[in-house]
Motif scaffolding. Structure first.
Motif, PDB file in Angstrom:
ATOM      1  N   ILE A  24       2.169  -3.877  -3.449  1.00  0.00           N
ATOM      2  CA  ILE A  24       3.051  -3.300  -4.470  1.00  0.00           C
ATOM      3  C   ILE A  24       2.285  -2.438  -5.472  1.00  0.00           C
ATOM      4  O   ILE A  24       2.747  -1.362  -5.854  1.00  0.00           O
ATOM      5  CB  ILE A  24       3.825  -4.421  -5.195  1.00  0.00           C
ATOM      6  N   ILE A  28       1.483   1.056  -1.889  1.00  0.00           N
ATOM      7  CA  ILE A  28       2.709   1.857  -1.980  1.00  0.00           C
ATOM      8  C   ILE A  28       2.535   3.062  -2.909  1.00  0.00           C
ATOM      9  O   ILE A  28       2.891   4.178  -2.527  1.00  0.00           O
ATOM     10  CB  ILE A  28       3.925   0.984  -2.372  1.00  0.00           C
ATOM     11  N   LYS A  32       2.915   6.958  -1.704  1.00  0.00           N
ATOM     12  CA  LYS A  32       3.904   7.833  -2.349  1.00  0.00           C
ATOM     13  C   LYS A  32       3.257   9.104  -2.901  1.00  0.00           C
ATOM     14  O   LYS A  32       3.859  10.170  -2.864  1.00  0.00           O
ATOM     15  CB  LYS A  32       4.648   7.086  -3.448  1.00  0.00           C
ATOM     16  N   GLU A  44      10.627   3.139  -2.091  1.00  0.00           N
ATOM     17  CA  GLU A  44       9.585   2.112  -2.069  1.00  0.00           C
ATOM     18  C   GLU A  44       9.959   0.953  -1.160  1.00  0.00           C
ATOM     19  O   GLU A  44       9.088   0.359  -0.514  1.00  0.00           O
ATOM     20  CB  GLU A  44       9.323   1.616  -3.488  1.00  0.00           C
ATOM     21  N   LEU A  47       9.055   1.872   2.432  1.00  0.00           N
ATOM     22  CA  LEU A  47       7.604   1.778   2.621  1.00  0.00           C
ATOM     23  C   LEU A  47       7.156   0.321   2.705  1.00  0.00           C
ATOM     24  O   LEU A  47       6.323  -0.036   3.533  1.00  0.00           O
ATOM     25  CB  LEU A  47       6.860   2.480   1.485  1.00  0.00           C
ATOM     26  N   TYR A  48       7.710  -0.507   1.847  1.00  0.00           N
ATOM     27  CA  TYR A  48       7.379  -1.930   1.837  1.00  0.00           C
ATOM     28  C   TYR A  48       7.701  -2.556   3.192  1.00  0.00           C
ATOM     29  O   TYR A  48       6.892  -3.293   3.757  1.00  0.00           O
ATOM     30  CB  TYR A  48       8.151  -2.639   0.716  1.00  0.00           C
TER      31      TYR A  48
END
Length: 89
Positions: A24, A28, A32, A44, A47-48
């Protein structure tokens, strides 16, 4: 992911939950920054989930590699049987 420094990479020998903060706060935001927001409109959460699935795959591979040859053969045989059963139904 491989271009990131070692301390910024996820370790497949550890659980994803234990590395959640690293994902986190470090991974990420780094991803980004690298993605063009006009070309890749990715949130996000997406992506997580991608990172989570990649870690899960790497962890499975890691855990299989740590098994003995006999355990690997036994598991492969079990998976083969289950596949054959599901094809019949």
């Amino acid at each position: 992911m491989k271009r990131m420094p070692k301390e910024g990479q996820i370790d497949p020998s550890k659980t994803f939950e234990s590395q959640k903060e690293l994902v986190i706060k470090t991974i990420i935001p780094t991803i980004k920054k690298l993605l063009d927001p006009e070309v890749y409109t990715v949130g996000e959460n997406v992506l997580y989930q991608i990172i989570y699935r990649r870690h899960r795959s790497q962890r499975d591979t890691y855990r299989i590699s740590k098994k003995t040859e006999e355990e690997r053969k036994k598991e492969a045989k079990r998976k083969h049987k289950n596949t054959r059963r599901s094809e019949v139904n």
